[in-house]
Each structure stands twice: as C-alpha cells, then as structure tokens.
Motif scaffolding. Structure first.
Motif, PDB file in Angstrom:
ATOM      1  N   VAL A  99      19.742  27.440  30.099  1.00  0.00           N
ATOM      2  CA  VAL A  99      19.728  28.152  31.381  1.00  0.00           C
ATOM      3  C   VAL A  99      18.401  27.862  32.087  1.00  0.00           C
ATOM      4  CG1 VAL A  99      19.889  30.398  32.508  1.00  0.00           C
ATOM      5  CG2 VAL A  99      21.203  29.957  30.427  1.00  0.00           C
TER       6      VAL A  99
ATOM      7  N   ARG B  98      21.833  39.830  32.225  1.00  0.00           N
ATOM      8  CA  ARG B  98      22.805  39.531  33.286  1.00  0.00           C
ATOM      9  C   ARG B  98      22.740  38.062  33.675  1.00  0.00           C
ATOM     10  NH1 ARG B  98      22.872  38.467  38.291  1.00  0.00           N
ATOM     11  NH2 ARG B  98      20.624  38.814  38.564  1.00  0.00           N
ATOM     12  N   ILE B  99      21.516  37.519  33.832  1.00  0.00           N
ATOM     13  CA  ILE B  99      21.351  36.094  34.157  1.00  0.00           C
ATOM     14  C   ILE B  99      21.967  35.234  33.056  1.00  0.00           C
ATOM     15  CG2 ILE B  99      19.658  34.246  34.472  1.00  0.00           C
ATOM     16  CD1 ILE B  99      17.779  36.374  35.697  1.00  0.00           C
TER      17      ILE B  99
ATOM     18  N   CYS C 189      24.417  35.965  30.974  1.00  0.00           N
ATOM     19  CA  CYS C 189      25.879  36.036  30.996  1.00  0.00           C
ATOM     20  C   CYS C 189      26.476  35.239  32.151  1.00  0.00           C
ATOM     21  CB  CYS C 189      26.339  37.489  31.071  1.00  0.00           C
ATOM     22  SG  CYS C 189      25.903  38.464  29.613  1.00  0.00           S
ATOM     23  N   GLU C 190      25.766  35.169  33.266  1.00  0.00           N
ATOM     24  CA  GLU C 190      26.273  34.451  34.437  1.00  0.00           C
ATOM     25  C   GLU C 190      26.167  32.940  34.297  1.00  0.00           C
ATOM     26  OE1 GLU C 190      24.160  35.899  37.810  1.00  0.00           O
ATOM     27  OE2 GLU C 190      25.291  37.780  37.949  1.00  0.00           O
ATOM     28  N   HIS C 191      25.284  32.458  33.396  1.00  0.00           N
ATOM     29  CA  HIS C 191      25.007  31.018  33.362  1.00  0.00           C
ATOM     30  C   HIS C 191      25.310  30.357  32.022  1.00  0.00           C
ATOM     31  CE1 HIS C 191      22.678  32.331  36.896  1.00  0.00           C
ATOM     32  NE2 HIS C 191      22.888  31.114  37.336  1.00  0.00           N
TER      33      HIS C 191
ATOM     34  N   GLU D 191      18.219  42.780  33.400  1.00  0.00           N
ATOM     35  CA  GLU D 191      18.367  41.714  34.395  1.00  0.00           C
ATOM     36  C   GLU D 191      18.471  40.352  33.723  1.00  0.00           C
ATOM     37  OE1 GLU D 191      18.376  39.773  38.194  1.00  0.00           O
ATOM     38  OE2 GLU D 191      18.930  41.759  37.464  1.00  0.00           O
TER      39      GLU D 191
ATOM     40  N   ALA E  65      34.275  38.572  27.411  1.00  0.00           N
ATOM     41  CA  ALA E  65      33.269  37.986  28.297  1.00  0.00           C
ATOM     42  C   ALA E  65      32.048  37.562  27.489  1.00  0.00           C
ATOM     43  CB  ALA E  65      32.852  38.990  29.373  1.00  0.00           C
TER      44      ALA E  65
ATOM     45  N   SER F 277      17.507  31.788  26.202  1.00  0.00           N
ATOM     46  CA  SER F 277      18.381  31.292  27.271  1.00  0.00           C
ATOM     47  C   SER F 277      17.974  29.892  27.713  1.00  0.00           C
ATOM     48  CB  SER F 277      18.324  32.247  28.470  1.00  0.00           C
ATOM     49  OG  SER F 277      18.719  33.547  28.109  1.00  0.00           O
TER      50      SER F 277
ATOM     51  N   SER G  57      28.350  29.280  29.342  1.00  0.00           N
ATOM     52  CA  SER G  57      29.791  29.037  29.312  1.00  0.00           C
ATOM     53  C   SER G  57      30.409  29.575  28.023  1.00  0.00           C
ATOM     54  CB  SER G  57      30.071  27.527  29.419  1.00  0.00           C
ATOM     55  OG  SER G  57      31.410  27.237  29.084  1.00  0.00           O
TER      56      SER G  57
END
Length: 446
Positions: A158, A196-197, A199-201, A193, A215, A152, A203
C-alpha cells in the motif's frame, strides 16, 4: 521433514540468560545481521532474544515460485514457541503480548535496500492488553499505528504516502509539529484511519486469508502477520533497488537474505527511551570520534527514514535520563572495535534507560576515511600493515577524484537534508531514481 537446519536462536531471555547457535563466521547462512547478532551474544553484549531464518531458506522459497520448503514453516513455528517461552510472553496474548521485529539480513551489507517490519503481534486485543500492562496508552497506540503503516507499506504494497498524508493532517488539526506531541486519543483515531486505508487498498482476491465477515480486514492473527512479513522480507531480496545495488556492488543474486525475528525493544516509551544509529569512527573523514544520530522517544525507522530531524550521537550523554546508557554505549563501541578490529556501524535502542544492541557490522566509509582508519588502526596495534593494504578497495579510490564543494565558498542555502553521497553535484533536483533516468534521457542535467 528436511534435515536442513533452517532456524538459529540468539539473544537474552526474560531473566537475562543468553543463548546463541550462530557466530560471525556464518554470514552466508545467517546473513551479516544474524551472524553478528549471534556474535554480540557470544561476547556478552545485551541483545533482545530472537531467531534467524537462513539465507538458503529464502533461495529455496524464491526458486520454487514463492512456495515454502518442506518443514520450514513447522521449524519457524517451533522457534516462535521457543522465543515465547524464553521471553515469558506470547504473540497476540490479550493480557501480556510479545511483540517482534522482522528484519532482513543478507550475507553482504546492503543498507536500506531490503525490508523491515516492527511491532508485529499488535492486534486490537493485544493493544488493550499492552495498555493494561504498561499504563501507557500513548506508547501503545503510537506503536500500533506504526505497525499498521509499516505492514501495509512493506508487506502489502500500500502506498506509504497515504498514511503520511493522514498523519500530517492529524498533526495540522491537532496544532502540533511532531508525531510525539499527538495525544493518545489522537493516535487511537489514527489507528482506525490507518486500518480503513488498509482495507480500501488491499485486494481480498490476492489475500483471501485477510477476509473477515466478507470483507478485507487488518489481520488480527499474529501467525498470519508473521508469515506474511517473513514472505515480504524474502521477496525484498529481488526488489528493484536491491537488484540495482547488488549489480553496482558485484554481489551475486543467488545468496538470498536471512530473516531475523526478534523481541522488540522500544525507544518510544517516553523521555527515558531513545533509538539511534552510530559508527565507532567518522565514516566521512575517518576521525577517531563517534558519529551518528539518535532520537528520543522514537523507533528506529524514524532515524533512518530521513523524516525527522535527528540529534548528533555526541549529545546522547547530555540527556540525564540517558546518561548511563550513553556510558554503556561508549564502552560497547570500544569492545566492538577491539573484537572486530575494524570500524563498526551499529543500531541501538534505549528502553526506559536500558541499552539494547540491535545490529552491528563493519561500517561503510569513504575512501578518505578508509585510508585514515587503516593507517591509524595500524598505529593503534589493532591490525598489521598487510591487513591495512587489503582493506583499501582500489575502485573506492575513485571517490577521491569526485568534485568536492569548496568549504570556504559563500553559498546560499535553500534547504538542508541528510547527506548520503561522496561528493558534490550540479543540476536539476529530482526526487527518485526513475525521475533521474527520465531527465537524463531527455538531456537534462540532474
């Protein structure tokens, strides 16, 4: 397809047989790391199997606007299949997966300037397979959470602090001080966790290959993981810190970096495993003594990132489970000095008592150390006087003029860290080069 050879194989296979298609003289093609991995294979040292993608491939890729040269991806795919055959494992295999590291390696040493990805090939399915193979869920979930964090940060950009904060919170909730003390279940929770981080950050517009069921998802295809990681290492040749380092050290921008894809050796398989970095002599003062750090039950980035308190290399032999590996390492130190006729800097991993060499290069040293090492190697018959004189860089002698702390002075110690500079400094403490530049522009000594 291009006739240019872009990939060179090296290292031991699952049966212990060695192969090498390179040599230390090929550093402009294989980078310093790849060339020296090949050379260590040539002199019979234990090196995990792998392959090196050439520096020229990096420059062609970069010069074309991050477009792969014709035939390059096909040759990498062929080398990956060959590595799988040599190791008797397959990337992403849900029963017995092969995991690899992806590391940079420029023609000139640029320590810490470019990027590395470890544990590549872990997916939800292969993690379960690795647990079945090893019977060690703690090791597997620890490796998977490390891979997600590193992929990431290094590959997708990220913010690494998001993962460090989650890790710190998990330790606080669990009431433990170190990552190694977290239970397998707690590490498994961290994997969720961390995904999840991710996927949220990340693009989906920039990386459509990561879209699953509408998604963004952490990639479960090792071929996508590998391609993105290689591209990230190529890209790190032009990151800001690498460009500044090259400018400061007179290294041309048109050399590129090689990429080394290598089967993983694990230092985080419990108390019989460790990882470390070391010099065959003291790089600070030149003394003929082993110098470096290691950690038990850890991976290499734990040692070099400065986030854990390391153990001096001299204490390695004091661990009963690591005594044989320490003896083997001592023997290899001498082999390397005799072969390269210089002080060497190495990276190693001990996996369940077995020593693996991950890197060697001529070690950087202070001016004081350079003078002493050159003189003593002449006395030892390793080099002649002419070679000794050529090894002293006149510009490096400036270090001898840096102010040094008076070792007899009484001081009040507020904090301790890992030393990384040749002299003493006075001023306001800042924690990034950007902050230092800004403070200096405002006239604040820092």
């Amino acid at each position: 397809m291009s006739d240019t050879k872009r990939v060179y194989r090296f290292g031991s296979d699952a049966g212990g047989a060695d192969i090498t298609e390179g040599a230390s003289s090929m550093n402009y093609t294989l980078g310093g790391k790849g060339a020296n991995l090949a050379e260590m294979c040539r002199i019979g040292l234990p090196v995990p199997g792998g392959y090196t993608i050439t520096c020229q491939t990096c420059m062609e890729y970069s010069s074309a606007g991050n477009v792969w040269p014709e035939g390059a991806l096909a040759e990498i795919e062929e080398a990956t299949r060959d590595l799988e055959a040599r190791m008797g494992k397959r990337l992403g295999d849900p029963q017995d997966p092969l995991l690899v590291s992806v590391r940079s390696g420029a023609p000139f040493s640029m320590p810490g300037m470019m990027d590395t990805v470890l544990n590549l090939g872990l997916t939800d399915a292969s993690a379960e397979g690795l647990i079945a193979q090893t019977g060690d869920p703690h090791f597997v979930w620890d490796s998977y959470r490390r891979f997600i964090q590193m992929f990431s940060d290094v590959v997708m950009g990220v913010d690494g602090d998001l993962f460090e904060n989650a890790l710190t919170e998990k330790r606080l909730v669990a009431g433990v001080k170190t990552d190694a003390e977290l239970s397998a279940d707690e590490l498994h929770e961290l994997v969720g966790e961390f995904k999840r981080i991710f996927c949220e950050h990340v693009s989906g517009e920039e990386h459509p290959e990561l879209i699953q069921n509408g998604a963004v998802a952490f990639p479960q295809d090792p071929s996508i993981q590998l391609k993105l990681a290689i591209e990230a290492v190529f890209g790190s040749w032009m990151n800001e810190r690498a460009c500044i380092y090259r400018k400061a050290n007179g290294i041309p921008d048109d050399l590129g970096t090689a990429v080394n894809v290598q089967a993983m050796a694990y230092g985080n398989k419990g108390e019989t495993s460790a990882t470390g970095v070391a010099f065959t002599r003291n790089p600070a003062n030149g003394a003929r003594e082993r110098y470096g750090d290691f950690l038990v039950n850890a991976q290499g980035e734990d040692v070099v990132a400065g986030i854990r308190n390391t153990v001096p290399i001299q204490k390695l032999a004091e661990y009963p489970a690591l005594k044989q590996a320490a003896d083997d390492l001592e023997r290899i130190f001498q082999i390397l000095e005799n072969h390269f006729h210089d002080m060497c800097d190495i990276e190693f991993t001990i996996e369940q008592g077995k020593l693996w060499m991950l890197q060697t290069r001529v070690g950087k040293r202070t001016a004081t150390a350079a003078l002493r090492i050159a003189i003593e190697m002449v006395e030892e018959g390793l080099i002649d006087k002419e070679t000794a004189v050529r090894r002293i860089d006149p510009a490096q002698l400036d270090q001898l003029l840096h102010p040094q702390f008076d070792t007899s002075a009484k001081v009040e110690v507020l904090a301790r860290g890992l030393n990384a500079s040749p002299g003493a400094a006075v001023g306001e403490v800042v924690f990034s080069s950007d902050d230092a530049v800004a403070a200096a522009a405002e006239g604040r000594p820092c």
